[in-house]
Scaffold this motif. Structure first.
Motif, PDB file in Angstrom:
ATOM      1  N   LEU A  26       1.054  -1.466  -0.177  1.00 37.35           N
ATOM      2  CA  LEU A  26      -0.093   0.135   0.355  1.00 37.35           C
ATOM      3  C   LEU A  26       0.904   1.377   0.606  1.00 37.35           C
ATOM      4  O   LEU A  26       0.444   1.960  -1.024  1.00 37.35           O
ATOM      5  N   ALA A  27       1.672   1.329   0.749  1.00 34.62           N
ATOM      6  CA  ALA A  27       2.767   2.194   0.929  1.00 34.62           C
ATOM      7  C   ALA A  27       2.736   2.809  -0.803  1.00 34.62           C
ATOM      8  O   ALA A  27       3.545   3.514  -0.510  1.00 34.62           O
ATOM      9  N   MET A  28       4.082   1.430  -1.504  1.00 38.60           N
ATOM     10  CA  MET A  28       4.874   2.188  -2.161  1.00 38.60           C
ATOM     11  C   MET A  28       4.395   2.615  -3.023  1.00 38.60           C
ATOM     12  O   MET A  28       4.896   3.136  -4.160  1.00 38.60           O
ATOM     13  N   PRO A  79       2.412  10.885   0.977  1.00 38.41           N
ATOM     14  CA  PRO A  79       1.972  10.777   2.302  1.00 38.41           C
ATOM     15  C   PRO A  79       1.493  10.640   3.040  1.00 38.41           C
ATOM     16  O   PRO A  79       2.117  12.721   3.170  1.00 38.41           O
ATOM     17  N   VAL A  80       0.766  11.061   4.302  1.00 39.19           N
ATOM     18  CA  VAL A  80       0.430  11.380   5.345  1.00 39.19           C
ATOM     19  C   VAL A  80       1.205  11.698   6.137  1.00 39.19           C
ATOM     20  O   VAL A  80       2.191  10.642   6.240  1.00 39.19           O
ATOM     21  N   ARG A  81       0.907  12.892   7.623  1.00 42.49           N
ATOM     22  CA  ARG A  81       1.802  12.704   8.575  1.00 42.49           C
ATOM     23  C   ARG A  81       1.443  11.849   9.107  1.00 42.49           C
ATOM     24  O   ARG A  81       0.540  12.504  10.043  1.00 42.49           O
ATOM     25  N   ILE A  82       2.237  11.176  10.053  1.00 39.08           N
ATOM     26  CA  ILE A  82       2.096  11.002  11.017  1.00 39.08           C
ATOM     27  C   ILE A  82       2.926  10.672  12.698  1.00 39.08           C
ATOM     28  O   ILE A  82       4.268  10.598  12.135  1.00 39.08           O
ATOM     29  N   ALA A  92      -0.981   4.198   5.113  1.00 41.89           N
ATOM     30  CA  ALA A  92       0.307   2.740   5.100  1.00 41.89           C
ATOM     31  C   ALA A  92       2.017   4.023   4.909  1.00 41.89           C
ATOM     32  O   ALA A  92       2.122   3.843   5.750  1.00 41.89           O
ATOM     33  N   ALA A  93       1.692   4.849   4.237  1.00 48.63           N
ATOM     34  CA  ALA A  93       3.264   5.859   3.346  1.00 48.63           C
ATOM     35  C   ALA A  93       3.197   6.201   4.979  1.00 48.63           C
ATOM     36  O   ALA A  93       5.154   6.390   5.573  1.00 48.63           O
ATOM     37  N   MET A 103      10.098  -3.832   1.736  1.00 48.77           N
ATOM     38  CA  MET A 103      10.850  -2.893   0.776  1.00 48.77           C
ATOM     39  C   MET A 103      10.367  -1.182   0.845  1.00 48.77           C
ATOM     40  O   MET A 103      11.338  -0.206   1.173  1.00 48.77           O
ATOM     41  N   ALA A 104       9.026  -1.247   1.816  1.00 46.24           N
ATOM     42  CA  ALA A 104       8.863   0.466   1.958  1.00 46.24           C
ATOM     43  C   ALA A 104       9.401   1.137   3.005  1.00 46.24           C
ATOM     44  O   ALA A 104       9.527   1.803   2.822  1.00 46.24           O
TER      45      ALA A 104
END
Lengths: 255, 417
Positions: A152-154, A159-162, A188-189, A222-223
């Motif tokens: 998902l992240a890939m 990306p949102v900031r968490i 996810a990212a 990998m992410a």
């Protein structure tokens, strides 16, 4: 030729590597259960089976990892930090390096000199912040597994900031992000980035000249690798069979 | 004398803060059973006095001494002034997880565990013998205790001092602060100490320092002669005992441990402990060090070294000269991170490591004790530059991270080999 078994009893999985000379003859992995001793025995038996050997052929058993003292049959114990260093040093052709190890309950960065000595290391605090366990919990919240979370992240472009790497707070952060209909790829990212920024801070404590190696269960993602590379602005080499590096190092230390 | 020095919250507001007096609690701890473990690990006959004394005195500091009791927090309070006025100084810093829990009824949870525990002691009426509480302007938590503890004690004095340990700049200000404190004590206890009384008080604490240094130096070379538990129990006992009594009994400990002749194996590693104070019963770090076979041969901590190592060096025997000399004992060499003076800490660490051939440094951060933690990066970089291995540990009173701490310490020991 001396044959040694390294058993890495981690918080999530238990790994065994049997080394003959400097080659891997067999390896296996099981989930760490309640009975650590039984777990260690079964992982050793499985590795022996793969190697086509029996117990009598083993010169020395070295146990490492969180449960290292629970396996009574081992001839020697060493910490997973020294074992990761030995494994990484061996795999990199005996060169100085900086090893990132993202395991189930710990994240560590270990500095190894040209002679294979540990010069220094940093570890996360006692909580699961920025560890494999954190990713596991977040994957569950997102109704997938770590590999699913990684894929998902890939695919994310924004990306949102968490901010939180605390499993408890990050979970509520993720829940509110889902509620505000942020794309799951971006969430996810964001999760991988939050771990990466923790790891990057740890990396910056050390000499920037040593090649960066990546091992532990976290290195299978990998992410996560790419997120760390981006945040730390450094190239990272994922070690072959990253989950077995610590067990390999323990075995090598006995040879 | 101003009213502010008696209570830091006005009567009107104090009426709303009855939490200390209304809920009388049981004194929680039977420290005897916790002490038993260390008693058994000791093997020194002369330490028995200190095991008993610390376990007993902690339950009720200053009881049955027939002297006025001045409780204080932190190092920079000059005990000599209190002694000269005929009172007994007792240092009330506390590190008991149960007391910390009780303290959470007066202060929020996310506060330094030592501040909470000290608060909890008052909550549990452990410190009811105290006639006066002296609070130094060190860390924020301690300063705030002057207000928080106002409902719990008869009288509070805040010893204010500048945080810059540049002695050229501040010696006059410190001496003024000590002079005012001395005047306050004299008024409070209606005492008329002479210059000689003050000199005598300095002699008494200097004698204590002399014995402490002998023990410190012997141990740094022969850590097996006196284990870490005994060493910290011995130091902490000096918080609560009249100095002469401590000196006499500690002299016997020195005699016994130095005649035991426990020589370290040549390849054994010795480390220096620095960072947040270690106090009984929270010997968590010491327990783990002992289990992993790591010898903490020396310390640079305010609960041991910092409390006892520096003598009063008087070069001008006037009252002013003595007060000045006291500031040079207590403030100028302070290793307390509340002051801007990390040079002193670094010099002490580096000198001690070199002098006794120590193999590395363990820096202990008590979680939420921010003043120690904030300087970690400075320490890390300097020690790295000097090639001295450093392990930083951060933990609190709870036990759930014992496994992870052990791994760190063992890995550090493997690294030193």
């Amino acid at each position: 030729m001396r044959i040694c078994a390294g058993i890495d009893i981690g918080s999530v999985t238990t790994k065994c590597v049997i080394v003959k000379g400097s080659e891997i003859a067999g390896k296996s992995l099981v989930k760490t259960g309640i009975d650590t001793e039984k777990c260690a025995r079964s992982v050793l038996e499985k590795a022996l089976e793969e190697a086509g050997m029996n117990m009598s052929g083993i010169g020395q058993i070295i146990s490492t990892g969180y449960g290292r003292r629970a396996f009574k049959k081992s001839d020697r114990v060493m910490t997973e930090i020294s074992a990761a260093a030995a494994g990484g040093y061996h795999l990199t052709g005996r060169r100085e390096c900086l090893i990132i190890d993202v395991g189930g309950q710990d994240t560590k960065v270990i500095e190894v000199d040209a002679a294979g000595n540990v010069l220094d290391f940093l570890m996360n605090d006692k909580c699961a912040a920025g560890t494999g366990r954190f990713l596991e919990i977040m994957a569950t919240v997102m109704e997938t597994d770590i590999q699913g979370l990684s894929s998902l992240a890939m695919a994310s472009r924004t990306p949102v900031r968490i901010n939180s790497t605390c499993s408890v707070f990050a979970e509520s952060e993720v829940v509110s992000l889902i509620a505000s209909s942020a794309a799951k790829e971006d969430i996810a990212a964001g999760l991988f980035n939050s771990i990466a920024s923790r790891v990057a801070i740890m990396i910056r404590h050390f000499s920037q000249n040593r090649p960066l190696l990546f091992c532990g269960g976290g290195a299978k993602s990998m992410a996560l690798k790419e997120a760390i590379e981006k945040t730390a602005e450094r190239q990272i080499t994922v070690l072959p069979e990253p989950q077995f590096v610590v067990a390999l190092g323990a075995a090598i230390a006995g040879c | 004398m101003t009213m502010e020095n008696k209570k830091f919250i006005s009567k009107e507001y104090l009426a709303s803060l009855k939490y200390f007096s209304e809920k009388r609690r049981e004194v929680p701890a039977d420290y005897g059973s916790e002490m038993e473990k260390y008693r058994q690990a000791s093997g020194l006959e002369s330490m028995k006095f200190f095991h008993d004394t610390l376990a007993g005195e902690l339950k009720s500091p200053g009881e049955n001494r027939n002297l006025p009791v001045v409780g204080y927090l932190c190092n920079p309070i000059p005990e000599e002034l209190i002694i000269a006025c005929g009172a007994l100084p007792v240092r009330l810093c506390s590190a008991d997880s149960r007391c910390a829990e009780a303290g959470e009824e007066a202060v929020p949870g996310d506060i330094c565990p030592m501040v909470k525990s000290t608060c909890g002691d008052f909550y549990n009426h452990i410190n009811d013998n105290i006639d006066l509480l002296v609070v130094p302007a060190t860390c924020d938590g301690k300063v705030k205790l002057a207000e928080i503890l106002s409902p719990a004690v008869k009288e509070i004095y805040l010893l204010d001092m500048p945080r810059n340990t540049d002695y050229m700049k501040n010696i006059e200000v410190w001496t003024d602060a000590y002079t005012r404190f001395y005047e306050y004590l004299r008024d409070k206890f209606r005492a008329r100490p002479t210059r000689n009384d003050l000199m005598d008080a300095c002699r008494i604490t200097n004698e204590r320092t002399r014995i402490f240094r002998k023990i410190y130096e012997y141990r740094a070379r022969h850590p097996l002669a006196l284990n870490s538990f005994d060493y910290f129990i011995l130091s902490q006992s000096s918080f609560l005992l009249p100095p002469e009594e401590w000196t006499e009994k500690a002299g016997a400990v020195y005699k016994e441990c130095s005649s035991r002749g426990k020589i370290m194996p040549g390849d054994a590693k010795k480390i220096l402990l620095a960072g947040s104070p270690i106090l009984f019963p929270n010997f968590k770090i010491l327990d783990i060090l002992e289990e992993t076979g790591c010898h903490a041969a020396a310390d640079v901590m305010c609960s041991a070294y910092g409390h006892l190592y520096d003598p009063v060096e008087i070069d001008e025997e006037t009252e002013y000269g003595i007060l000045r000399a006291l500031t040079l004992k207590y403030i100028a060499p302070s290793i307390c991170p509340c002051f801007v003076g990390i040079n002193k800490l670094m010099n002490t660490i580096l000198d001690t490591v070199q002098e006794y051939g120590l193999n590395g440094v363990i820096y202990y951060n008590l979680r939420l004790c921010q003043v120690f933690e904030i300087q970690t990066t400075i320490l890390r970089n300097i020690l790295k530059e000097k090639g001295i291995p450093l392990l930083v540990l951060k933990t609190d009173f709870s036990k759930e991270d014992t496994g992870q701490l052990k791994t760190r310490i063992e890995a550090f020991m493997e690294m030193l080999v």
